[in-house]
Write a protein that holds these residues in place. Sequence first.
Motif, PDB file in Angstrom:
ATOM      1  N   THR A 155       1.989   4.266   7.155  1.00 22.21           N
ATOM      2  CA  THR A 155       0.619   4.369   6.662  1.00 22.21           C
ATOM      3  C   THR A 155       0.184   5.824   6.744  1.00 22.21           C
ATOM      4  O   THR A 155       0.209   6.422   7.829  1.00 22.21           O
ATOM      5  CB  THR A 155      -0.343   3.500   7.496  1.00 22.21           C
ATOM      6  OG1 THR A 155       0.123   2.147   7.479  1.00 22.21           O
ATOM      7  CG2 THR A 155      -1.757   3.571   6.955  1.00 22.21           C
ATOM      8  N   VAL A 205       0.368   3.235   1.779  1.00 20.21           N
ATOM      9  CA  VAL A 205       1.076   2.324   2.679  1.00 20.21           C
ATOM     10  C   VAL A 205       2.392   1.915   2.033  1.00 20.21           C
ATOM     11  O   VAL A 205       2.408   1.445   0.899  1.00 20.21           O
ATOM     12  CB  VAL A 205       0.236   1.067   2.995  1.00 20.21           C
ATOM     13  CG1 VAL A 205       1.024   0.108   3.891  1.00 20.21           C
ATOM     14  CG2 VAL A 205      -1.084   1.440   3.637  1.00 20.21           C
ATOM     15  N   ARG A 256      -3.032   8.135   6.140  1.00 19.95           N
ATOM     16  CA  ARG A 256      -4.483   8.138   5.931  1.00 19.95           C
ATOM     17  C   ARG A 256      -4.926   9.553   5.547  1.00 19.95           C
ATOM     18  O   ARG A 256      -4.304  10.523   5.945  1.00 19.95           O
ATOM     19  CB  ARG A 256      -5.189   7.692   7.207  1.00 19.95           C
ATOM     20  CG  ARG A 256      -4.891   6.248   7.562  1.00 19.95           C
ATOM     21  CD  ARG A 256      -5.561   5.847   8.894  1.00 19.95           C
ATOM     22  NE  ARG A 256      -5.274   4.477   9.228  1.00 19.95           N
ATOM     23  CZ  ARG A 256      -4.173   4.071   9.854  1.00 19.95           C
ATOM     24  NH1 ARG A 256      -3.273   4.942  10.233  1.00 19.95           N
ATOM     25  NH2 ARG A 256      -3.976   2.797  10.112  1.00 19.95           N
ATOM     26  N   LEU A 295      -5.412   6.478   0.870  1.00 17.73           N
ATOM     27  CA  LEU A 295      -4.514   5.682   1.697  1.00 17.73           C
ATOM     28  C   LEU A 295      -3.219   5.399   0.956  1.00 17.73           C
ATOM     29  O   LEU A 295      -3.227   5.018  -0.215  1.00 17.73           O
ATOM     30  CB  LEU A 295      -5.197   4.366   2.065  1.00 17.73           C
ATOM     31  CG  LEU A 295      -4.466   3.440   3.018  1.00 17.73           C
ATOM     32  CD1 LEU A 295      -4.360   4.062   4.407  1.00 17.73           C
ATOM     33  CD2 LEU A 295      -5.188   2.099   3.091  1.00 17.73           C
ATOM     34  N   LYS A 318       6.484  -0.044   8.700  1.00 18.47           N
ATOM     35  CA  LYS A 318       5.283   0.031   7.865  1.00 18.47           C
ATOM     36  C   LYS A 318       4.698   1.424   8.062  1.00 18.47           C
ATOM     37  O   LYS A 318       4.151   1.746   9.111  1.00 18.47           O
ATOM     38  CB  LYS A 318       4.261  -1.027   8.253  1.00 18.47           C
ATOM     39  CG  LYS A 318       2.992  -0.951   7.416  1.00 18.47           C
ATOM     40  CD  LYS A 318       1.987  -2.008   7.848  1.00 18.47           C
ATOM     41  CE  LYS A 318       0.709  -1.904   7.032  1.00 18.47           C
ATOM     42  NZ  LYS A 318      -0.298  -2.878   7.517  1.00 18.47           N
ATOM     43  N   THR A 335       5.193  -0.355  -1.907  1.00 26.87           N
ATOM     44  CA  THR A 335       4.234   0.728  -1.686  1.00 26.87           C
ATOM     45  C   THR A 335       2.940   0.424  -2.402  1.00 26.87           C
ATOM     46  O   THR A 335       2.946   0.011  -3.564  1.00 26.87           O
ATOM     47  CB  THR A 335       4.808   2.063  -2.191  1.00 26.87           C
ATOM     48  OG1 THR A 335       5.980   2.363  -1.419  1.00 26.87           O
ATOM     49  CG2 THR A 335       3.805   3.194  -2.057  1.00 26.87           C
ATOM     50  N   GLU A 366       5.723  -0.458   3.029  1.00 25.40           N
ATOM     51  CA  GLU A 366       6.367  -1.385   3.952  1.00 25.40           C
ATOM     52  C   GLU A 366       7.825  -1.507   3.562  1.00 25.40           C
ATOM     53  O   GLU A 366       8.139  -1.809   2.413  1.00 25.40           O
ATOM     54  CB  GLU A 366       5.672  -2.740   3.919  1.00 25.40           C
ATOM     55  CG  GLU A 366       4.243  -2.659   4.421  1.00 25.40           C
ATOM     56  CD  GLU A 366       3.591  -4.009   4.608  1.00 25.40           C
ATOM     57  OE1 GLU A 366       4.182  -4.853   5.316  1.00 25.40           O
ATOM     58  OE2 GLU A 366       2.513  -4.212   4.037  1.00 25.40           O
ATOM     59  N   THR A 422      -0.564  10.019  10.091  1.00 27.35           N
ATOM     60  CA  THR A 422       0.500   9.149   9.607  1.00 27.35           C
ATOM     61  C   THR A 422       0.875   8.216  10.747  1.00 27.35           C
ATOM     62  O   THR A 422       0.994   8.649  11.885  1.00 27.35           O
ATOM     63  CB  THR A 422       1.733   9.964   9.181  1.00 27.35           C
ATOM     64  OG1 THR A 422       1.343  10.895   8.180  1.00 27.35           O
ATOM     65  CG2 THR A 422       2.832   9.069   8.645  1.00 27.35           C
TER      66      THR A 422
END
Length: 170
Positions: free
Chosen positions: A66, A161, A68, A159, A64, A151, A163, A50
């Motif tokens: 993220t 993400v 993974r 993934l 942001k 999102t 923001e 993360t």
Amino acid sequence: MRLISDLAVSALFLAPAFAGVIDLVVPRCPATAPAKFTTQIPSGSACPETQVDLCYTDTSLNLKFTARGETNFHFDPSQTTNGDIWEYEVMEAFIHKGYNDPQTYFEYEVSPNNVTYNAFVYNPSRVRAAGQPFDHAFVTDPFGDGFKVNTVLDKPNKLWVSESSIPLAL
């Protein structure tokens, strides 16, 4: 503008990854300060990588998140703003001004379906001790107050993400 940097992350706790204080110098956007984690809270067990990239503007703290290697994207579709989204998967930040262990902080969470939790938390025991005060003051209209979140889930590539933009006026 060091004061804003201090406000942003002098004691920023990030999950699901790290059970400690991160001290970063956060730059003015569009530059970012990244922090990467691979440990869950509170168990300390491994989790997919993360990352949170942080920066600030004159009016907001931008994060942001993220994730993974995400496999579950687990959330309750019936939950809405300030619901108990933390019962499922979230990426979150606990934010306060200063370098000391806080009694009061702002808790921000975002779930895979773009639902947020936004509350000022009063926790004088700092560990949510039995019989001790623990309270929340919710931001009940976050989008009306200038919060932003977007999102994107890429399930085939594992993934997630999100923001987010949080007003500095808070």
